[in-house]
Design a protein around this motif. Structure first.
Motif, PDB file in Angstrom:
ATOM      1  N   PRO A  17       0.824  -1.212   0.000  1.00  0.00           N
ATOM      2  CA  PRO A  17       0.000   0.000   0.000  1.00  0.00           C
ATOM      3  C   PRO A  17       0.854   1.256   0.000  1.00  0.00           C
ATOM      4  O   PRO A  17       1.997   1.250   0.459  1.00  0.00           O
ATOM      5  N   GLU A  59      -0.186   2.697   5.065  1.00  0.00           N
ATOM      6  CA  GLU A  59      -0.823   1.684   5.891  1.00  0.00           C
ATOM      7  C   GLU A  59      -0.697   2.082   7.352  1.00  0.00           C
ATOM      8  O   GLU A  59       0.396   2.393   7.821  1.00  0.00           O
ATOM      9  N   HIS A  96      -5.717   1.378   5.109  1.00  0.00           N
ATOM     10  CA  HIS A  96      -4.690   1.489   4.074  1.00  0.00           C
ATOM     11  C   HIS A  96      -5.223   2.286   2.888  1.00  0.00           C
ATOM     12  O   HIS A  96      -6.432   2.405   2.697  1.00  0.00           O
ATOM     13  N   ALA A  99      -4.283   2.321  -1.201  1.00  0.00           N
ATOM     14  CA  ALA A  99      -3.470   1.701  -2.246  1.00  0.00           C
ATOM     15  C   ALA A  99      -2.854   2.800  -3.117  1.00  0.00           C
ATOM     16  O   ALA A  99      -3.304   3.951  -3.108  1.00  0.00           O
ATOM     17  N   GLU A 100      -1.841   2.412  -3.853  1.00  0.00           N
ATOM     18  CA  GLU A 100      -1.220   3.337  -4.811  1.00  0.00           C
ATOM     19  C   GLU A 100      -2.299   3.861  -5.769  1.00  0.00           C
ATOM     20  O   GLU A 100      -3.093   3.098  -6.306  1.00  0.00           O
ATOM     21  N   GLU A 130      -5.009   5.479  -5.150  1.00  0.00           N
ATOM     22  CA  GLU A 130      -6.391   5.427  -4.670  1.00  0.00           C
ATOM     23  C   GLU A 130      -6.840   6.759  -4.069  1.00  0.00           C
ATOM     24  O   GLU A 130      -6.017   7.537  -3.590  1.00  0.00           O
TER      25      GLU A 130
END
Ligand SMILES: Nc1ncnc2c1ncn2[C@@H]1O[C@H](COP(=O)(O)OP(=O)(O)O)[C@@H](O)[C@H]1O
Ligand SMILES: [Mg+2]
Length: 242
Positions: free
Chosen positions: A12, A15, A35, A37-38, A40
């Motif tokens: 992630p 996180e 978290h 994510a890349e 997001e």
């Protein structure tokens, strides 16, 4: 907009593991894990007093907190705001934190202190996103409207070339149209690859934008939902009832 390489696959962008915070004896934030994510855009949604600001400040240790925070797999718990900025993590706090007696330009220049050679180019990017700031470049920040101040706060954050932008209720106190404009810009920034963690109290705005939503209530994450699930069930309100 960013030069850094993305996270290794599956790691992630951010996180948090069991992050908690207390004011005196009151635990305003129970151990919380989340978290992003890349690439997001994640929203933390919750009523007034739920602990949204505390969570955001706990992630960056502006409020004393326990637990750990990882950025692209590396422990960043306890790093100073300056060191976080160097890693590409920038927070736009509630209340905006602008320098009211300085001009729009000066506020932006301060935001770009990490990349002085790129100031002009980066300022151009900000002005393309917020043409109103270009028109008011020499105006004092304190004399801008609420919506313009929020644009400037986000513009100043962008001057630092963030990989992750964290925003605490950027729509607070704004007219619906200005709020809509601000949040649309966040979507555009996300499209350009910036990870976004958005704290928001207004569910319709949050749902319009985010791919995923954490619902926080009484200092605890009570639900993690994909936006489309919420739209189909109209069931968000029950998380607000305790
Ligand atoms: N500096 C503080 N000292 C004591 N209690 C606080 C402080 N800041 C926030 N709180 C309390 O912690 C809880 C969560 O507040 P906050 O994180 O600001 O909520 P939100 O941002 O969701 O409105 C509330 O009950 C609030 O009264
Ligand atoms: Mg708050």
């Amino acid at each position: 907009m960013s030069a850094e390489s993305p996270s290794p696959r599956g790691v992630p962008l951010l996180e948090a593991r069991d992050v908690s915070a207390s004011y005196g004896h009151v635990q305003a934030l129970k151990p919380t894990s989340l978290h992003i994510a890349e690439g997001e855009l994640v929203t933390i949604l919750g009523p007034n007093g739920a602990g949204k600001t505390t969570l955001m400040r706990a992630l960056t240790r502006l409020t004393a907190s326990k637990g750990s925070v990882l950025f692209r797999g590396e422990d960043i718990s306890g790093l100073s705001t300056h060191k976080l900025a160097r890693r590409g993590i920038i927070m736009v706090q509630e209340g905006r934190g602008l320098f009211p007696q300085m001009s729009v330009r000066e506020n932006l220049i301060i935001g770009g202190y990490l990349h002085p050679a790129d100031t002009e180019e980066q300022m151009g990017t900000v002005f393309d996103l917020f043409p109103r700031l270009r028109e008011r470049v020499d105006q004092l920040a304190g004399s801008l409207s609420g919506g313009e101040q929020q644009m400037l706060a986000i513009g100043r954050a962008l001057m630092a070339k963030p990989q992750l932008l964290m925003l605490d209720e950027p729509s607070l106190g704004l007219a619906p149209r200005a709020a809509f404009e601000i949040l649309n810009t966040l979507r555009e920034l996300n499209r350009r690859g910036i990870g976004i963690l958005l704290v928001e109290q207004k569910a319709p705005l949050a749902l319009r934008l985010a791919q995923r939503v954490y619902v926080i209530s009484l200092g605890k994450i009570v639900a993690e939902l994909q936006t489309h699930e919420i739209k189909s069930h109209h069931d968000l309100a029950r998380y607000y009832l305790h």
